[in-house]
Design an enzyme around this catalytic site. Sequence first.
Site, PDB file in Angstrom:
ATOM      1  N   HIS A   1       0.827  -1.197   0.000  1.00  0.00           N
ATOM      2  CA  HIS A   1       0.000   0.000   0.000  1.00  0.00           C
ATOM      3  C   HIS A   1       0.865   1.252   0.000  1.00  0.00           C
ATOM      4  CE1 HIS A   1      -4.072  -1.633   0.633  1.00  0.00           C
ATOM      5  NE2 HIS A   1      -3.455  -2.613   1.276  1.00  0.00           N
TER       6      HIS A   1
ATOM      7  N   ALA B   1      11.974 -19.932  10.215  1.00  0.00           N
ATOM      8  CA  ALA B   1      10.585 -19.767  10.646  1.00  0.00           C
ATOM      9  C   ALA B   1      10.366 -18.369  11.220  1.00  0.00           C
ATOM     10  CB  ALA B   1      10.238 -20.816  11.692  1.00  0.00           C
TER      11      ALA B   1
END
Length: 479
Positions: free
Chosen positions: A148, A195
Amino acid sequence: MDNPKSSARWMRLKEVLITTTVGWVPALALGGALRNLLYRKIFKHLGSSVYIQEGAEFIGASSIEIGDGAYIFRGVRLDGREQNSRIWIGDRVALERGVVILAGENCSIAIGENTYIGHYTCLGGPGSIKIGKDCQIASHSGIFANNHNFTDLTRKIKDQGLTCKGIVIEDDCWLGHGVTVLDGVTIGQGSVIGAGSVVTKDIPPYSIAVGAPARVIRSRKTTELITSTRNQKYLSTDSSRLPVPISDALTKVENTAELLHQCLQTFDGTVPPPLVFEKLLYALLDCIRQVMEVDTVTILLRTEAGQQLTVHASLGLEEEIAAGIKIPIGRGFAGNIAARNELMIVDDLSTVEVVSPILRNKGIQSMLGVPLLSEERMIGVFHIGTFRPRHFNRDDAHLMQLISDRLGLAIAPLLGSGKFISPNETKVGFIGSKRVEVSIEPANKLQVQCRYGASLKHLSNHFQALTQPRSLSGNWCYI
Protein backbone atom coordinates in the site's frame (compact mmCIF):
# COMPACT_ATOMS: atom_id res chain seq x y z
CA MET A 1 -26.04 -7.76 -24.39
CA ASP A 2 -22.25 -7.48 -23.92
CA ASN A 3 -20.86 -10.78 -25.22
CA PRO A 4 -17.72 -10.92 -22.99
CA LYS A 5 -19.82 -10.22 -19.89
CA SER A 6 -22.43 -12.74 -20.99
CA SER A 7 -19.75 -15.36 -21.60
CA ALA A 8 -18.23 -14.70 -18.19
CA ARG A 9 -21.60 -15.05 -16.48
CA TRP A 10 -22.26 -18.33 -18.27
CA MET A 11 -18.80 -19.69 -17.30
CA ARG A 12 -19.37 -18.69 -13.69
CA LEU A 13 -22.83 -20.33 -13.71
CA LYS A 14 -21.40 -23.55 -15.13
CA GLU A 15 -18.59 -23.42 -12.59
CA VAL A 16 -21.05 -23.05 -9.69
CA LEU A 17 -23.32 -25.81 -10.97
CA ILE A 18 -20.50 -28.32 -11.41
CA THR A 19 -18.63 -27.53 -8.19
CA THR A 20 -21.86 -27.49 -6.18
CA THR A 21 -22.96 -30.82 -7.66
CA VAL A 22 -19.76 -32.82 -7.14
CA GLY A 23 -17.53 -30.60 -5.02
CA TRP A 24 -18.87 -32.02 -1.74
CA VAL A 25 -18.82 -35.71 -2.67
CA PRO A 26 -16.26 -37.59 -0.50
CA ALA A 27 -13.36 -39.28 -2.25
CA LEU A 28 -14.45 -42.63 -0.83
CA ALA A 29 -17.74 -42.23 -2.69
CA LEU A 30 -15.98 -41.73 -6.03
CA GLY A 31 -15.92 -37.95 -5.51
CA GLY A 32 -12.35 -37.72 -6.76
CA ALA A 33 -13.15 -39.54 -9.98
CA LEU A 34 -16.26 -37.42 -10.58
CA ARG A 35 -14.34 -34.19 -10.06
CA ASN A 36 -11.57 -35.34 -12.38
CA LEU A 37 -14.17 -35.99 -15.06
CA LEU A 38 -16.44 -32.95 -14.72
CA TYR A 39 -13.94 -30.27 -13.70
CA ARG A 40 -12.30 -30.57 -17.11
CA LYS A 41 -15.28 -28.65 -18.43
CA ILE A 42 -14.52 -25.59 -16.31
CA PHE A 43 -10.70 -25.46 -15.94
CA LYS A 44 -8.43 -24.06 -18.61
CA HIS A 45 -6.38 -27.23 -18.16
CA LEU A 46 -6.66 -30.17 -15.79
CA GLY A 47 -3.92 -32.80 -16.00
CA SER A 48 -4.14 -36.52 -15.46
CA SER A 49 -4.25 -38.22 -12.05
CA VAL A 50 -5.12 -35.01 -10.24
CA TYR A 51 -6.47 -35.47 -6.70
CA ILE A 52 -9.01 -32.83 -5.66
CA GLN A 53 -10.44 -33.42 -2.21
CA GLU A 54 -14.01 -32.45 -1.35
CA GLY A 55 -14.47 -28.89 -0.10
CA ALA A 56 -11.92 -27.21 -2.40
CA GLU A 57 -13.22 -23.94 -3.92
CA PHE A 58 -12.50 -22.59 -7.39
CA ILE A 59 -13.48 -19.16 -8.74
CA GLY A 60 -12.58 -18.19 -12.28
CA ALA A 61 -11.59 -21.77 -13.10
CA SER A 62 -11.24 -20.88 -16.78
CA SER A 63 -8.04 -19.02 -15.80
CA ILE A 64 -6.63 -21.93 -13.79
CA GLU A 65 -4.29 -24.64 -15.09
CA ILE A 66 -3.45 -27.70 -13.00
CA GLY A 67 -0.68 -30.13 -13.98
CA ASP A 68 -0.47 -33.92 -13.79
CA GLY A 69 -0.52 -35.62 -10.42
CA ALA A 70 -1.30 -32.48 -8.41
CA TYR A 71 -2.88 -32.72 -4.94
CA ILE A 72 -5.44 -30.15 -3.82
CA PHE A 73 -6.84 -30.73 -0.37
CA ARG A 74 -9.96 -29.63 1.49
CA GLY A 75 -10.34 -25.90 2.15
CA VAL A 76 -8.08 -24.77 -0.70
CA ARG A 77 -9.35 -21.67 -2.50
CA LEU A 78 -8.09 -20.66 -5.94
CA ASP A 79 -9.45 -17.34 -7.23
CA GLY A 80 -8.63 -16.30 -10.79
CA ARG A 81 -11.75 -14.33 -11.57
CA GLU A 82 -10.09 -10.97 -12.37
CA GLN A 83 -9.44 -9.89 -15.94
CA ASN A 84 -6.26 -11.31 -17.50
CA SER A 85 -5.43 -13.28 -14.38
CA ARG A 86 -3.75 -16.70 -14.50
CA ILE A 87 -3.06 -19.39 -11.93
CA TRP A 88 -0.72 -22.17 -13.02
CA ILE A 89 -0.15 -25.21 -10.78
CA GLY A 90 2.68 -27.46 -12.00
CA ASP A 91 2.94 -31.24 -12.06
CA ARG A 92 2.88 -32.99 -8.69
CA VAL A 93 2.33 -29.79 -6.71
CA ALA A 94 0.62 -30.28 -3.34
CA LEU A 95 -1.65 -27.58 -1.90
CA GLU A 96 -2.46 -28.44 1.70
CA ARG A 97 -5.67 -27.60 3.56
CA GLY A 98 -6.60 -23.96 3.77
CA VAL A 99 -4.19 -22.67 1.11
CA VAL A 100 -5.56 -19.50 -0.52
CA ILE A 101 -4.31 -18.20 -3.88
CA LEU A 102 -5.76 -14.88 -5.06
CA ALA A 103 -4.71 -13.60 -8.47
CA GLY A 104 -5.59 -9.99 -9.21
CA GLU A 105 -6.13 -8.19 -12.48
CA ASN A 106 -3.32 -8.77 -15.01
CA CYS A 107 -1.70 -11.07 -12.48
CA SER A 108 0.05 -14.41 -12.98
CA ILE A 109 0.72 -16.82 -10.13
CA ALA A 110 2.80 -19.86 -11.10
CA ILE A 111 3.96 -22.74 -8.90
CA GLY A 112 6.62 -25.07 -10.31
CA GLU A 113 6.51 -28.85 -10.30
CA ASN A 114 7.07 -30.91 -7.14
CA THR A 115 6.50 -27.90 -4.88
CA TYR A 116 4.69 -28.23 -1.55
CA ILE A 117 2.57 -25.41 -0.08
CA GLY A 118 1.73 -25.94 3.60
CA HIS A 119 -1.52 -25.51 5.52
CA TYR A 120 -3.19 -22.08 5.55
CA THR A 121 -0.57 -20.36 3.43
CA CYS A 122 -1.75 -17.32 1.45
CA LEU A 123 -0.46 -16.16 -1.93
CA GLY A 124 -1.86 -12.86 -3.14
CA GLY A 125 -1.49 -10.47 -6.08
CA PRO A 126 -2.16 -8.26 -7.88
CA GLY A 127 1.58 -8.41 -8.50
CA SER A 128 2.79 -11.60 -10.14
CA ILE A 129 4.26 -14.48 -8.12
CA LYS A 130 6.56 -17.16 -9.48
CA ILE A 131 7.56 -20.11 -7.30
CA GLY A 132 10.10 -22.50 -8.77
CA LYS A 133 10.40 -26.28 -8.78
CA ASP A 134 10.97 -28.49 -5.72
CA CYS A 135 10.22 -25.77 -3.18
CA GLN A 136 8.87 -26.38 0.34
CA ILE A 137 6.75 -23.64 1.90
CA ALA A 138 5.64 -24.42 5.42
CA SER A 139 2.25 -23.69 6.95
CA HIS A 140 0.88 -20.23 7.80
CA SER A 141 3.26 -18.45 5.44
CA GLY A 142 2.26 -15.36 3.46
CA ILE A 143 3.52 -14.29 0.02
CA PHE A 144 2.05 -10.90 -0.87
CA ALA A 145 2.94 -9.24 -4.18
CA ASN A 146 1.61 -5.79 -3.29
CA ASN A 147 2.28 -2.86 -0.99
CA HIS A 148 0.00 0.00 0.00
CA ASN A 149 1.07 3.57 -0.69
CA PHE A 150 0.74 5.74 2.40
CA THR A 151 2.80 8.90 1.88
CA ASP A 152 -0.18 11.28 1.53
CA LEU A 153 -1.41 12.17 5.03
CA THR A 154 -4.48 13.93 3.63
CA ARG A 155 -5.95 10.75 2.15
CA LYS A 156 -6.92 7.41 3.60
CA ILE A 157 -4.35 4.69 3.03
CA LYS A 158 -6.90 2.52 1.25
CA ASP A 159 -7.43 5.30 -1.33
CA GLN A 160 -3.74 5.77 -2.22
CA GLY A 161 -3.36 2.68 -4.38
CA LEU A 162 -0.82 -0.13 -4.51
CA THR A 163 2.62 -0.89 -5.84
CA CYS A 164 2.97 -4.32 -7.44
CA LYS A 165 6.55 -5.30 -8.29
CA GLY A 166 6.12 -9.08 -8.07
CA ILE A 167 7.85 -11.88 -6.18
CA VAL A 168 10.16 -14.65 -7.41
CA ILE A 169 11.09 -17.71 -5.33
CA GLU A 170 13.59 -19.76 -7.31
CA ASP A 171 13.97 -23.56 -7.41
CA ASP A 172 14.65 -25.73 -4.36
CA CYS A 173 13.90 -23.16 -1.64
CA TRP A 174 12.61 -23.96 1.84
CA LEU A 175 10.52 -21.41 3.72
CA GLY A 176 9.90 -22.27 7.37
CA HIS A 177 6.67 -21.93 9.35
CA GLY A 178 5.10 -18.49 9.29
CA VAL A 179 7.47 -16.82 6.82
CA THR A 180 6.25 -13.59 5.20
CA VAL A 181 7.58 -12.55 1.78
CA LEU A 182 6.88 -8.96 0.75
CA ASP A 183 6.54 -7.41 -2.69
CA GLY A 184 9.57 -6.87 -4.90
CA VAL A 185 11.64 -9.72 -3.44
CA THR A 186 13.60 -12.46 -5.20
CA ILE A 187 14.70 -15.44 -3.11
CA GLY A 188 17.62 -17.14 -4.83
CA GLN A 189 17.82 -20.82 -5.71
CA GLY A 190 18.47 -23.26 -2.88
CA SER A 191 17.89 -20.74 -0.09
CA VAL A 192 16.51 -21.49 3.37
CA ILE A 193 14.38 -18.93 5.23
CA GLY A 194 13.97 -19.46 8.97
CA ALA A 195 10.59 -19.77 10.65
CA GLY A 196 8.84 -16.48 11.37
CA SER A 197 11.14 -14.42 9.13
CA VAL A 198 9.94 -11.38 7.16
CA VAL A 199 11.71 -11.16 3.80
CA THR A 200 11.90 -7.53 2.66
CA LYS A 201 14.85 -7.65 0.26
CA ASP A 202 16.49 -10.05 -2.20
CA ILE A 203 18.16 -13.17 -0.82
CA PRO A 204 21.19 -14.47 -2.77
CA PRO A 205 21.18 -18.10 -3.98
CA TYR A 206 22.02 -20.83 -1.47
CA SER A 207 21.66 -18.51 1.52
CA ILE A 208 20.33 -19.15 5.00
CA ALA A 209 18.36 -16.12 6.20
CA VAL A 210 16.50 -15.45 9.43
CA GLY A 211 14.84 -12.62 11.32
CA ALA A 212 12.46 -9.71 10.85
CA PRO A 213 13.60 -8.28 8.55
CA ALA A 214 15.39 -11.38 7.29
CA ARG A 215 19.17 -11.19 6.98
CA VAL A 216 21.60 -13.70 5.55
CA ILE A 217 23.58 -15.50 8.26
CA ARG A 218 25.33 -18.14 6.20
CA SER A 219 25.81 -19.55 2.72
CA ARG A 220 24.85 -23.18 2.14
CA LYS A 221 27.76 -23.54 -0.27
CA THR A 222 30.13 -23.77 2.69
CA THR A 223 28.26 -26.36 4.78
CA GLU A 224 29.55 -29.54 3.17
CA LEU A 225 30.99 -32.27 5.36
CA ILE A 226 34.66 -31.83 6.18
CA THR A 227 36.05 -35.30 5.58
CA SER A 228 39.77 -34.78 6.14
CA THR A 229 41.25 -37.25 8.63
CA ARG A 230 43.39 -34.47 10.11
CA ASN A 231 42.17 -33.69 13.65
CA GLN A 232 39.14 -35.94 13.12
CA LYS A 233 38.57 -36.07 16.90
CA TYR A 234 37.60 -32.38 16.88
CA LEU A 235 34.98 -32.58 14.14
CA SER A 236 31.25 -32.33 14.77
CA THR A 237 29.00 -35.13 13.51
CA ASP A 238 26.76 -32.48 11.93
CA SER A 239 28.09 -31.64 8.45
CA SER A 240 26.89 -28.03 8.67
CA ARG A 241 28.84 -27.30 11.86
CA LEU A 242 32.41 -26.38 12.64
CA PRO A 243 34.84 -28.35 14.80
CA VAL A 244 33.56 -27.97 18.36
CA PRO A 245 36.45 -25.94 19.86
CA ILE A 246 36.44 -23.44 16.99
CA SER A 247 32.65 -23.15 17.11
CA ASP A 248 32.75 -22.43 20.86
CA ALA A 249 35.47 -19.82 20.43
CA LEU A 250 33.54 -18.18 17.58
CA THR A 251 30.39 -18.05 19.69
CA LYS A 252 32.26 -16.10 22.41
CA VAL A 253 33.58 -13.65 19.82
CA GLU A 254 30.09 -13.23 18.30
CA ASN A 255 28.39 -12.64 21.66
CA THR A 256 31.02 -10.16 22.80
CA ALA A 257 31.00 -8.30 19.49
CA GLU A 258 27.21 -7.97 19.67
CA LEU A 259 27.31 -6.54 23.18
CA LEU A 260 30.15 -4.18 22.28
CA HIS A 261 28.20 -2.99 19.26
CA GLN A 262 25.15 -2.27 21.44
CA CYS A 263 27.24 -0.23 23.87
CA LEU A 264 28.89 1.75 21.09
CA GLN A 265 25.51 2.89 19.77
CA THR A 266 25.13 5.22 22.76
CA PHE A 267 28.49 6.94 22.27
CA ASP A 268 29.53 9.68 19.84
CA GLY A 269 33.29 9.16 19.79
CA THR A 270 35.68 6.41 18.82
CA VAL A 271 37.07 3.57 20.89
CA PRO A 272 39.69 0.89 20.27
CA PRO A 273 38.49 -2.70 20.56
CA PRO A 274 38.57 -3.62 24.26
CA LEU A 275 41.52 -5.90 24.88
CA VAL A 276 39.34 -8.71 26.18
CA PHE A 277 37.56 -8.77 22.84
CA GLU A 278 40.99 -9.01 21.25
CA LYS A 279 41.93 -11.75 23.73
CA LEU A 280 38.89 -13.78 22.64
CA LEU A 281 39.83 -13.17 19.02
CA TYR A 282 43.37 -14.38 19.65
CA ALA A 283 42.05 -17.44 21.49
CA LEU A 284 40.01 -18.21 18.38
CA LEU A 285 43.11 -17.83 16.19
CA ASP A 286 45.03 -20.17 18.50
CA CYS A 287 42.27 -22.81 18.23
CA ILE A 288 42.35 -22.53 14.45
CA ARG A 289 46.13 -22.83 14.42
CA GLN A 290 46.04 -26.04 16.44
CA VAL A 291 43.06 -27.70 14.73
CA MET A 292 44.40 -27.00 11.24
CA GLU A 293 48.04 -27.61 12.18
CA VAL A 294 49.34 -24.36 10.71
CA ASP A 295 51.94 -21.83 11.87
CA THR A 296 50.24 -18.50 11.11
CA VAL A 297 46.65 -17.27 11.30
CA THR A 298 45.91 -13.68 10.28
CA ILE A 299 42.90 -11.36 9.95
CA LEU A 300 43.20 -8.29 7.72
CA LEU A 301 40.46 -5.66 7.52
CA ARG A 302 39.69 -3.16 4.81
CA THR A 303 40.63 0.43 5.62
CA GLU A 304 37.97 3.13 5.81
CA ALA A 305 39.02 4.45 2.40
CA GLY A 306 38.54 0.95 1.03
CA GLN A 307 41.75 0.78 -1.03
CA GLN A 308 43.99 -1.10 1.40
CA LEU A 309 44.03 -3.91 3.96
CA THR A 310 45.60 -3.63 7.41
CA VAL A 311 46.53 -6.50 9.71
CA HIS A 312 44.05 -6.51 12.60
CA ALA A 313 45.04 -9.71 14.42
CA SER A 314 47.67 -12.37 13.82
CA LEU A 315 49.41 -15.33 15.41
CA GLY A 316 52.76 -16.00 13.77
CA LEU A 317 52.93 -12.70 11.87
CA GLU A 318 52.67 -10.24 14.76
CA GLU A 319 55.48 -8.17 13.22
CA GLU A 320 53.06 -7.01 10.51
CA ILE A 321 50.94 -5.25 13.14
CA ALA A 322 53.98 -3.59 14.73
CA ALA A 323 55.22 -2.47 11.32
CA GLY A 324 51.82 -1.09 10.31
CA ILE A 325 51.85 -3.07 7.07
CA LYS A 326 49.21 -1.98 4.55
CA ILE A 327 48.32 -4.18 1.57
CA PRO A 328 46.85 -2.45 -1.54
CA ILE A 329 43.71 -4.09 -2.89
CA GLY A 330 44.69 -6.07 -5.99
CA ARG A 331 48.33 -6.61 -4.99
CA GLY A 332 50.02 -9.46 -3.20
CA PHE A 333 48.41 -12.55 -1.74
CA ALA A 334 45.78 -10.88 0.47
CA GLY A 335 45.19 -8.00 -1.94
CA ASN A 336 44.32 -10.35 -4.79
CA ILE A 337 41.90 -12.32 -2.59
CA ALA A 338 40.15 -9.04 -1.72
CA ALA A 339 40.05 -7.84 -5.32
CA ARG A 340 38.73 -11.12 -6.75
CA ASN A 341 36.52 -11.90 -3.75
CA GLU A 342 37.51 -15.56 -3.90
CA LEU A 343 39.73 -18.01 -2.04
CA MET A 344 43.35 -18.53 -3.01
CA ILE A 345 45.72 -21.44 -2.33
CA VAL A 346 49.48 -21.07 -2.87
CA ASP A 347 51.64 -24.19 -2.47
CA ASP A 348 54.91 -22.27 -2.94
CA LEU A 349 54.91 -18.63 -1.85
CA SER A 350 58.13 -17.93 -3.75
CA THR A 351 56.16 -18.18 -7.02
CA VAL A 352 53.79 -15.27 -6.30
CA GLU A 353 54.05 -11.57 -5.56
CA VAL A 354 53.99 -10.54 -1.91
CA VAL A 355 53.73 -6.98 -0.61
CA SER A 356 54.77 -7.62 2.97
CA PRO A 357 58.49 -8.54 3.23
CA ILE A 358 57.70 -10.15 6.59
CA LEU A 359 56.06 -13.12 4.83
CA ARG A 360 59.34 -14.03 3.14
CA ASN A 361 61.52 -13.07 6.13
CA LYS A 362 59.53 -15.42 8.39
CA GLY A 363 59.91 -18.26 5.89
CA ILE A 364 56.26 -18.84 4.96
CA GLN A 365 56.08 -21.63 2.38
CA SER A 366 52.38 -22.31 1.73
CA MET A 367 49.22 -20.24 2.29
CA LEU A 368 45.42 -20.49 2.09
CA GLY A 369 43.25 -17.38 2.23
CA VAL A 370 39.55 -16.53 1.93
CA PRO A 371 37.65 -13.24 1.80
CA LEU A 372 35.85 -12.01 4.92
CA LEU A 373 32.31 -11.20 3.85
CA SER A 374 29.25 -9.65 5.41
CA GLU A 375 26.08 -10.09 3.32
CA GLU A 376 28.16 -10.38 0.13
CA ARG A 377 30.26 -7.28 1.02
CA MET A 378 34.02 -7.80 1.28
CA ILE A 379 35.32 -6.41 4.59
CA GLY A 380 38.68 -8.14 4.79
CA VAL A 381 40.79 -11.26 4.29
CA PHE A 382 41.44 -14.25 6.53
CA HIS A 383 44.50 -16.43 5.81
CA ILE A 384 46.65 -19.20 7.25
CA GLY A 385 50.21 -20.28 6.45
CA THR A 386 52.89 -22.87 7.17
CA PHE A 387 56.68 -22.73 7.50
CA ARG A 388 56.91 -26.03 5.64
CA PRO A 389 55.61 -26.92 2.16
CA ARG A 390 51.99 -28.08 2.30
CA HIS A 391 49.20 -28.61 -0.19
CA PHE A 392 45.99 -27.18 1.27
CA ASN A 393 43.04 -29.20 -0.02
CA ARG A 394 39.33 -28.73 -0.63
CA ASP A 395 38.44 -29.69 2.94
CA ASP A 396 40.82 -27.09 4.36
CA ALA A 397 39.22 -24.47 2.12
CA HIS A 398 35.71 -25.44 3.25
CA LEU A 399 36.68 -25.18 6.91
CA MET A 400 38.24 -21.76 6.37
CA GLN A 401 35.14 -20.54 4.56
CA LEU A 402 32.88 -21.74 7.38
CA ILE A 403 34.95 -19.80 9.91
CA SER A 404 35.13 -16.75 7.66
CA ASP A 405 31.34 -16.62 7.18
CA ARG A 406 30.68 -16.39 10.92
CA LEU A 407 33.64 -14.15 11.69
CA GLY A 408 32.68 -11.65 8.99
CA LEU A 409 29.12 -11.33 10.29
CA ALA A 410 30.41 -10.79 13.85
CA ILE A 411 32.94 -8.09 12.97
CA ALA A 412 30.95 -6.18 10.33
CA PRO A 413 28.56 -4.32 12.70
CA LEU A 414 31.53 -2.97 14.69
CA LEU A 415 33.18 -1.68 11.52
CA GLY A 416 29.88 -0.20 10.34
CA SER A 417 29.50 1.80 13.55
CA GLY A 418 32.44 4.02 12.56
CA LYS A 419 33.68 3.92 16.18
CA PHE A 420 35.86 0.81 16.10
CA ILE A 421 39.47 1.72 15.39
CA SER A 422 42.46 -0.45 14.56
CA PRO A 423 44.51 -1.78 17.48
CA ASN A 424 47.74 -0.45 15.98
CA GLU A 425 46.37 3.11 15.92
CA THR A 426 46.18 3.49 19.69
CA LYS A 427 45.63 1.65 22.91
CA VAL A 428 43.84 4.62 24.42
CA GLY A 429 40.51 5.78 23.06
CA PHE A 430 37.96 8.46 23.74
CA ILE A 431 34.23 7.90 24.21
CA GLY A 432 32.65 11.29 23.85
CA SER A 433 34.88 13.46 26.03
CA LYS A 434 35.79 10.62 28.41
CA ARG A 435 39.16 8.88 28.29
CA VAL A 436 39.12 5.07 28.38
CA GLU A 437 42.13 2.85 28.97
CA VAL A 438 41.78 -0.93 28.75
CA SER A 439 44.42 -3.49 29.73
CA ILE A 440 44.79 -7.15 30.66
CA GLU A 441 46.81 -8.36 33.62
CA PRO A 442 48.68 -11.67 33.28
CA ALA A 443 46.20 -13.48 35.52
CA ASN A 444 43.41 -12.97 32.95
CA LYS A 445 41.89 -10.11 34.95
CA LEU A 446 40.40 -7.17 33.13
CA GLN A 447 40.98 -3.59 34.17
CA VAL A 448 38.63 -1.04 32.72
CA GLN A 449 39.37 2.52 33.75
CA CYS A 450 36.65 4.90 32.74
CA ARG A 451 34.31 7.45 34.14
CA TYR A 452 31.46 7.01 31.73
CA GLY A 453 28.82 4.99 33.55
CA ALA A 454 26.80 1.81 33.63
CA SER A 455 27.07 0.77 29.99
CA LEU A 456 30.81 0.11 30.03
CA LYS A 457 30.59 -1.35 33.52
CA HIS A 458 28.08 -3.91 32.20
CA LEU A 459 30.36 -4.56 29.24
CA SER A 460 33.31 -5.05 31.57
CA ASN A 461 31.40 -7.57 33.69
CA HIS A 462 30.46 -9.51 30.57
CA PHE A 463 34.08 -9.59 29.42
CA GLN A 464 35.31 -10.82 32.80
CA ALA A 465 32.79 -13.67 32.75
CA LEU A 466 33.92 -14.70 29.29
CA THR A 467 37.62 -14.70 30.16
CA GLN A 468 37.51 -17.18 33.02
CA PRO A 469 39.83 -20.03 31.96
CA ARG A 470 38.01 -23.10 30.70
CA SER A 471 39.52 -26.16 29.03
CA LEU A 472 38.11 -27.47 25.77
CA SER A 473 39.01 -30.90 24.40
CA GLY A 474 41.70 -31.47 27.03
CA ASN A 475 44.12 -28.69 27.95
CA TRP A 476 45.27 -27.68 24.51
CA CYS A 477 43.04 -24.61 24.08
CA TYR A 478 42.00 -22.22 26.84
CA ILE A 479 39.21 -19.68 26.31
